[in-house]
Write a protein that holds these residues in place. Structure first.
Motif, short mmCIF file in Angstrom:
data_model
loop_
_atom_site.label_atom_id
_atom_site.label_comp_id
_atom_site.label_asym_id
_atom_site.label_seq_id
_atom_site.Cartn_x
_atom_site.Cartn_y
_atom_site.Cartn_z
N ARG A 1 97.34 -53.06 71.32
CA ARG A 1 97.89 -51.77 70.88
C ARG A 1 99.28 -51.66 71.45
N LEU A 2 100.22 -51.44 70.52
CA LEU A 2 101.44 -51.02 70.96
C LEU A 2 102.00 -49.82 70.65
N THR A 3 102.61 -49.10 71.34
CA THR A 3 103.16 -47.83 71.10
C THR A 3 104.56 -47.77 71.65
N GLY A 4 105.51 -47.37 70.75
CA GLY A 4 106.82 -47.18 71.02
C GLY A 4 107.16 -45.67 71.06
N THR A 5 107.66 -44.90 71.99
CA THR A 5 108.39 -43.62 71.86
C THR A 5 109.91 -43.48 72.40
N ASP A 6 110.55 -42.54 71.87
CA ASP A 6 111.97 -42.33 72.33
C ASP A 6 112.23 -40.97 72.19
N ALA A 7 112.91 -40.36 73.13
CA ALA A 7 113.38 -39.09 72.93
C ALA A 7 114.43 -39.04 71.77
N ASP A 8 115.03 -39.78 71.19
CA ASP A 8 116.02 -39.83 70.15
C ASP A 8 115.15 -40.35 68.80
N PRO A 9 114.97 -39.47 67.89
CA PRO A 9 114.50 -39.83 66.67
C PRO A 9 115.25 -40.93 65.80
N ASP B 1 106.09 -48.58 75.29
CA ASP B 1 107.63 -48.87 75.46
C ASP B 1 108.11 -47.23 75.43
N PRO B 2 108.24 -46.59 76.51
CA PRO B 2 108.54 -45.31 76.41
C PRO B 2 109.96 -44.68 75.94
N CYS B 3 110.80 -45.84 75.92
CA CYS B 3 112.24 -45.64 75.27
C CYS B 3 112.47 -46.91 74.27
N CYS B 4 111.75 -46.84 73.24
CA CYS B 4 111.70 -47.93 72.58
C CYS B 4 112.99 -48.16 71.67
N GLY B 5 113.87 -47.10 71.31
CA GLY B 5 114.94 -47.46 70.51
C GLY B 5 114.51 -47.88 69.23
N ALA B 6 115.03 -49.06 68.80
CA ALA B 6 114.86 -49.52 67.65
C ALA B 6 113.74 -50.52 67.58
N GLY B 7 112.90 -50.44 68.52
CA GLY B 7 111.55 -50.89 68.83
C GLY B 7 111.42 -52.68 68.81
N ALA C 1 110.15 -38.87 77.68
CA ALA C 1 109.18 -39.50 78.47
C ALA C 1 109.01 -38.35 79.70
N ARG C 2 109.83 -37.56 79.89
CA ARG C 2 109.55 -36.66 81.03
C ARG C 2 108.75 -35.43 80.51
N ASP C 3 108.63 -35.37 79.24
CA ASP C 3 107.73 -34.19 78.86
C ASP C 3 106.34 -34.38 78.58
N THR C 4 105.55 -34.50 79.50
CA THR C 4 104.05 -34.84 79.49
C THR C 4 103.37 -34.61 78.42
N ALA C 5 103.60 -33.02 77.89
CA ALA C 5 102.70 -32.79 76.72
C ALA C 5 103.02 -33.61 75.57
N ALA C 6 104.44 -33.81 75.40
CA ALA C 6 105.02 -34.49 74.07
C ALA C 6 104.41 -35.99 74.24
N VAL C 7 104.38 -36.53 75.27
CA VAL C 7 104.11 -37.89 75.57
C VAL C 7 102.47 -38.01 75.35
N ARG C 8 101.79 -37.18 75.74
CA ARG C 8 100.16 -37.32 75.41
C ARG C 8 100.12 -37.17 74.11
N THR C 9 100.67 -36.13 73.34
CA THR C 9 100.40 -36.30 71.84
C THR C 9 100.91 -37.55 71.17
N TRP D 1 120.85 -41.12 78.86
CA TRP D 1 119.61 -40.24 79.17
C TRP D 1 119.57 -39.18 78.28
N ALA D 2 118.56 -38.90 77.62
CA ALA D 2 118.34 -37.38 77.05
C ALA D 2 118.43 -36.13 78.06
N ASP D 3 119.21 -35.30 77.54
CA ASP D 3 119.10 -34.30 78.46
C ASP D 3 118.15 -33.51 78.93
#
Ligand SMILES: C[S@@+](CC[C@H](N)C(=O)[O-])C[C@H]1O[C@@H](n2cnc3c(N)ncnc32)[C@H](O)[C@@H]1O
Length: 243
Positions: free
Chosen positions: A74-82, A53-59, A144-152, A174-176
């Motif tokens: 396996r589940l992965t949640g990522t979000d631009a906002d910590p 889930d690439p914009c998982c928010g509260a998961g 999600a638009r930052d490929t390097a960050a997403v790969r990490t 949307w994150a700027d």
């Protein structure tokens, strides 16, 4: 839309078990399960899946998947906002051994402190729930638009299925993107970014508010759906790559 993978059910107790943040919209439980079922259908696979889930928010979305959908490894949640990721860790922690029992105890304590029957009902629900899957899970910050960050953030996870509840409204904009200005179609960059780290055969499910979820020019969807005031598109990652 006809629900084929998610029978009608009252998910109010499950909603109460999950932690959510005020003003942060979550995907309805039934729609979440249905979209995962349709995604799996397009994958044509019965084996255990890795879901991102690439914009998982509260998961809430990945936690609901783990609780209700069998066959998830396996589940992965990522979000631009910590900010909401603490909640995401709490919600995904429900899938860990003892996670639901801990949440039930927490809800019992809230029921005792506030005298609200809703908490007691949610505690009872937490005690009866048995996760359909017991996946490993991770949560991390990544645009999600930052490929390097997403790969990490993904590490060695190779998602088969992406389920994204796209930003909408005031609380989850949307994150700027640097230099993006007022991007008229931010979801295009988002979908391209997500697809860039996927196998071409992976399936991306994106859900938005309104009549439709836009795809970059020339990209054909696998399927489009409408459910209430939400629209969803299912698209093969390979169709989004190089667009
Ligand atoms: C509709 S909310 C998803 C809410 C989520 N389903 C939940 O349970 O909390 C959309 C999320 O997308 C995030 N977001 C916005 N722009 C993003 C980007 N470029 N990359 C990743 N996440 C982004 C927002 O921070 C927000 O948490």
């Amino acid at each position: 839309m006809q629900y084929r993978h998610a029978p009608a059910a009252n998910h109010a107790a499950l909603d109460a078990v999950l932690a959510s943040a005020p003003g942060r919209p979550t995907l309805p439980v039934r729609l979440t399960v249905e979209l995962a079922g349709r995604g799996r259908e397009h994958l044509g696979r019965t084996g255990a899946l890795t879901v991102w889930d690439p914009c998982c928010g509260a998961g809430v979305t990945p936690a609901v998947l783990g609780l209700l959908v069998p066959g998830l490894a396996r589940l992965t949640g990522t979000d631009a906002d910590p900010a909401p990721l603490g909640l995401a860790r709490r919600n995904l922690g429900l899938l860990d051994p003892g996670g639901l029992a801990d949440r039930a105890a927490e809800l019992d304590a809230l029921a005792a402190r506030h005298g609200k029957p809703g908490y007691a009902g949610a505690a009872a629900a937490a005690r009866t729930l048995v996760p359909a899957s017991t996946p490993s899970w991770t949560v991390a910050v990544a645009d999600a638009r930052d490929t390097a960050a997403v790969r990490t953030a993904l590490g060695d996870a190779e998602p088969d299925l992406v389920l994204a509840d796209l930003p909408h409204g005031r609380a989850t904009t949307w994150a700027d993107a640097p230099g993006a200005g007022a991007d008229p179609a931010p979801e295009h960059g988002f979908l391209r970014g997500v697809a860039a780290v996927l196998r071409p055969g992976a399936v991306v499910v994106a859900v938005g508010r309104g009549r439709t979820v836009g795809l970059p020019p020339g990209v054909r969807p696998l399927e489009r759906l409408r459910a209430g005031h939400r629209a969803a598109v299912l698209v093969r990652a390979g169709a989004l790559q190089d667009r």
